[in-house]
Design a protein around this motif. Structure first.
Motif, short mmCIF file in Angstrom:
data_model
loop_
_atom_site.label_atom_id
_atom_site.label_comp_id
_atom_site.label_asym_id
_atom_site.label_seq_id
_atom_site.Cartn_x
_atom_site.Cartn_y
_atom_site.Cartn_z
N MET A 1 0.88 -1.14 -0.05
CA MET A 1 0.18 0.09 0.04
C MET A 1 0.76 1.12 0.19
SD MET A 1 -2.96 0.93 2.71
CE MET A 1 -3.97 2.66 2.38
N PHE A 2 0.58 2.28 -0.82
CA PHE A 2 1.34 3.28 -1.09
C PHE A 2 0.51 4.60 -0.48
CE2 PHE A 2 2.62 0.43 -4.11
CZ PHE A 2 4.10 0.17 -3.75
N HIS A 3 1.26 5.62 -0.20
CA HIS A 3 0.55 6.81 0.41
C HIS A 3 0.05 7.87 -0.81
CE1 HIS A 3 0.12 10.74 2.73
NE2 HIS A 3 -0.20 9.91 3.62
N LYS A 4 -0.91 8.51 -0.56
CA LYS A 4 -1.73 9.19 -1.82
C LYS A 4 -0.70 10.23 -2.10
CE LYS A 4 -4.46 11.77 1.56
NZ LYS A 4 -5.84 12.47 2.07
N GLU A 5 0.21 10.76 -1.25
CA GLU A 5 1.27 11.91 -1.83
C GLU A 5 2.03 11.35 -2.79
OE1 GLU A 5 0.61 14.91 -0.93
OE2 GLU A 5 -0.93 14.69 0.62
N GLY A 6 2.33 10.24 -3.14
CA GLY A 6 3.34 9.85 -3.80
C GLY A 6 2.70 9.23 -5.10
N GLN A 7 1.31 9.15 -5.30
CA GLN A 7 0.86 8.62 -6.46
C GLN A 7 1.06 9.02 -7.63
OE1 GLN A 7 -3.61 9.06 -5.72
NE2 GLN A 7 -3.61 7.38 -4.33
N LYS A 8 1.42 10.59 -8.02
CA LYS A 8 1.75 11.30 -9.13
C LYS A 8 3.08 10.82 -9.29
CE LYS A 8 -1.45 14.95 -8.96
NZ LYS A 8 -1.74 16.56 -9.01
N ILE A 9 3.99 10.75 -8.47
CA ILE A 9 5.31 10.59 -8.57
C ILE A 9 5.78 9.19 -8.99
CG2 ILE A 9 7.80 10.47 -7.42
CD1 ILE A 9 6.91 12.71 -5.79
N ILE A 10 4.71 8.12 -8.26
CA ILE A 10 4.94 7.02 -8.75
C ILE A 10 4.68 6.37 -10.16
CG2 ILE A 10 4.08 4.48 -8.18
CD1 ILE A 10 4.00 5.17 -5.26
N LEU A 11 3.54 7.18 -10.40
CA LEU A 11 3.11 6.94 -11.97
C LEU A 11 4.03 7.47 -12.76
CD1 LEU A 11 0.82 6.22 -13.89
CD2 LEU A 11 -0.22 8.38 -13.57
N PHE A 12 4.73 8.65 -12.77
CA PHE A 12 5.53 9.33 -13.59
C PHE A 12 6.87 8.43 -13.58
CE2 PHE A 12 9.37 12.22 -14.17
CZ PHE A 12 8.79 12.82 -15.26
N THR A 13 7.47 7.98 -12.44
CA THR A 13 8.55 7.12 -12.39
C THR A 13 8.35 5.93 -13.19
OG1 THR A 13 8.96 8.21 -10.30
CG2 THR A 13 10.14 6.27 -10.69
N PHE A 14 7.24 5.27 -12.89
CA PHE A 14 6.89 4.07 -13.83
C PHE A 14 6.84 4.25 -15.26
CE2 PHE A 14 3.72 1.14 -15.64
CZ PHE A 14 4.24 -0.21 -15.16
N ILE A 15 6.23 5.42 -15.76
CA ILE A 15 6.10 5.60 -16.99
C ILE A 15 7.48 5.78 -17.54
CG2 ILE A 15 5.36 7.25 -18.83
CD1 ILE A 15 2.91 7.56 -17.07
N ILE A 16 8.51 6.57 -16.98
CA ILE A 16 10.04 6.75 -17.03
C ILE A 16 10.48 5.49 -17.41
CG2 ILE A 16 11.69 7.86 -16.71
CD1 ILE A 16 9.82 9.80 -18.10
N THR A 17 10.17 4.51 -16.30
CA THR A 17 11.03 3.56 -16.46
C THR A 17 10.69 2.66 -17.47
OG1 THR A 17 11.17 3.65 -13.91
CG2 THR A 17 11.42 1.30 -14.78
N VAL A 18 9.62 2.12 -17.81
CA VAL A 18 9.24 1.48 -18.87
C VAL A 18 9.78 2.14 -20.11
CG1 VAL A 18 7.37 0.53 -20.37
CG2 VAL A 18 7.00 0.74 -17.77
N ALA A 19 9.74 3.39 -20.31
CA ALA A 19 10.20 4.09 -21.58
C ALA A 19 11.71 3.63 -21.74
CB ALA A 19 9.94 5.48 -21.52
N LEU A 20 12.27 3.89 -20.54
CA LEU A 20 13.93 3.72 -20.68
C LEU A 20 14.50 2.34 -20.99
CD1 LEU A 20 15.04 6.27 -17.97
CD2 LEU A 20 15.47 6.50 -20.35
N ILE A 21 13.62 1.33 -20.31
CA ILE A 21 13.79 0.00 -20.35
C ILE A 21 13.72 -0.34 -21.96
CG2 ILE A 21 13.10 -2.39 -19.93
CD1 ILE A 21 12.58 -1.49 -17.17
N ILE A 22 12.53 0.30 -22.44
CA ILE A 22 12.36 -0.30 -24.08
C ILE A 22 13.41 0.66 -24.87
CG2 ILE A 22 10.81 0.20 -25.86
CD1 ILE A 22 8.44 -0.12 -23.66
N ALA A 23 13.60 1.68 -24.55
CA ALA A 23 14.74 2.47 -25.30
C ALA A 23 15.80 1.93 -25.22
CB ALA A 23 14.66 3.81 -24.89
#
Length: 216
Positions: A1-23
């Motif tokens: 379970m993650f705190h609501k204050e981190g939701q945007k940062i987690i989502l942004f980091t996840f998208i960047i992570t996937v993009a960098l792994i594919i790149a």
């Protein structure tokens, strides 16, 4: 379970992570370098997830006890002159949080919020003697049934750039519930009546909403 204050940062980091792994898979020819880059971005994602974790900690409110408001290590236990609200001597207990600790702030006691104020400020390291009065911080005073008025202060550290405080004046709050969040390293000071019995020691590791730091 993650705190609501981190939701945007987690989502942004996840998208960047996937993009960098594919790149990396298509753009980096050297196998060892490709794997190194992919591993690095995964580690960053794991660290972000770890920082914003919010473990459930059910609490049965106890008016005779003050619970640790955060996870961390006790770095200060002393009698001090509290000058922002009380203007009198108080027992101070300070807890330092490293970036690896859970950073949720929880109400140390049940009661009514009498005072809640945000102070912009510097970003000295959290263990600096002047961080309590010069760093970005919030001050909250709770009126409790057994301890009377107690004060806690969220203090930003060298890495922190945003303190979240949910306490609103006049609100009734319950021990152990979510009181806010401090992003990326910080400290919390608790100011108690002089007659309070402190139940922790310098250097002791405490768990928010679990460890008792003072008793009547």
């Amino acid at each position: 379970m993650f705190h609501k204050e981190g939701q945007k940062i987690i989502l942004f980091t996840f998208i960047i992570t996937v993009a960098l792994i594919i790149a990396a898979q298509y753009l980096i020819g050297l196998v060892w370098l490709r794997y190194a880059v992919q591993l690095l971005v995964l580690v960053v994602l794991i660290l972000i997830l770890q920082f914003f974790r919010n473990p459930k900690r059910p609490v049965t409110p106890d008016f005779d006890k003050i619970l640790a408001p955060v996870d961390g290590k006790v770095v200060v236990i002393e009698e001090v002159e509290e000058t922002e609200y009380f203007n009198e001597k108080r027992r101070q207990v300070s807890i330092f949080m490293s970036p690896l600790n859970v950073h949720v702030t929880r109400y140390a006691a049940s009661g009514t919020v009498k005072f809640s104020k945000y102070h912009p400020g510097k970003y000295l390291v959290a263990w600096h003697p002047k961080s309590s009065t010069e760093n970005e911080r919030t001050t909250v005073v709770l009126n409790t049934p057994k301890f009377g008025d107690i004060l806690y202060r969220q203090i930003a550290g060298a890495l922190a750039r945003r303190i979240v405080n949910y306490a609103k004046e006049g609100e009734n709050v319950t021990q152990g519930t979510d009181a806010g969040f401090i992003k990326f390293g910080s400290r919390v000071d608790v100011f108690l009546p002089l007659e309070s019995k402190i139940t922790v020691e310098i250097g002791q590791k405490v768990i928010g909403a679990k460890t008792t730091i003072a008793e009547v």
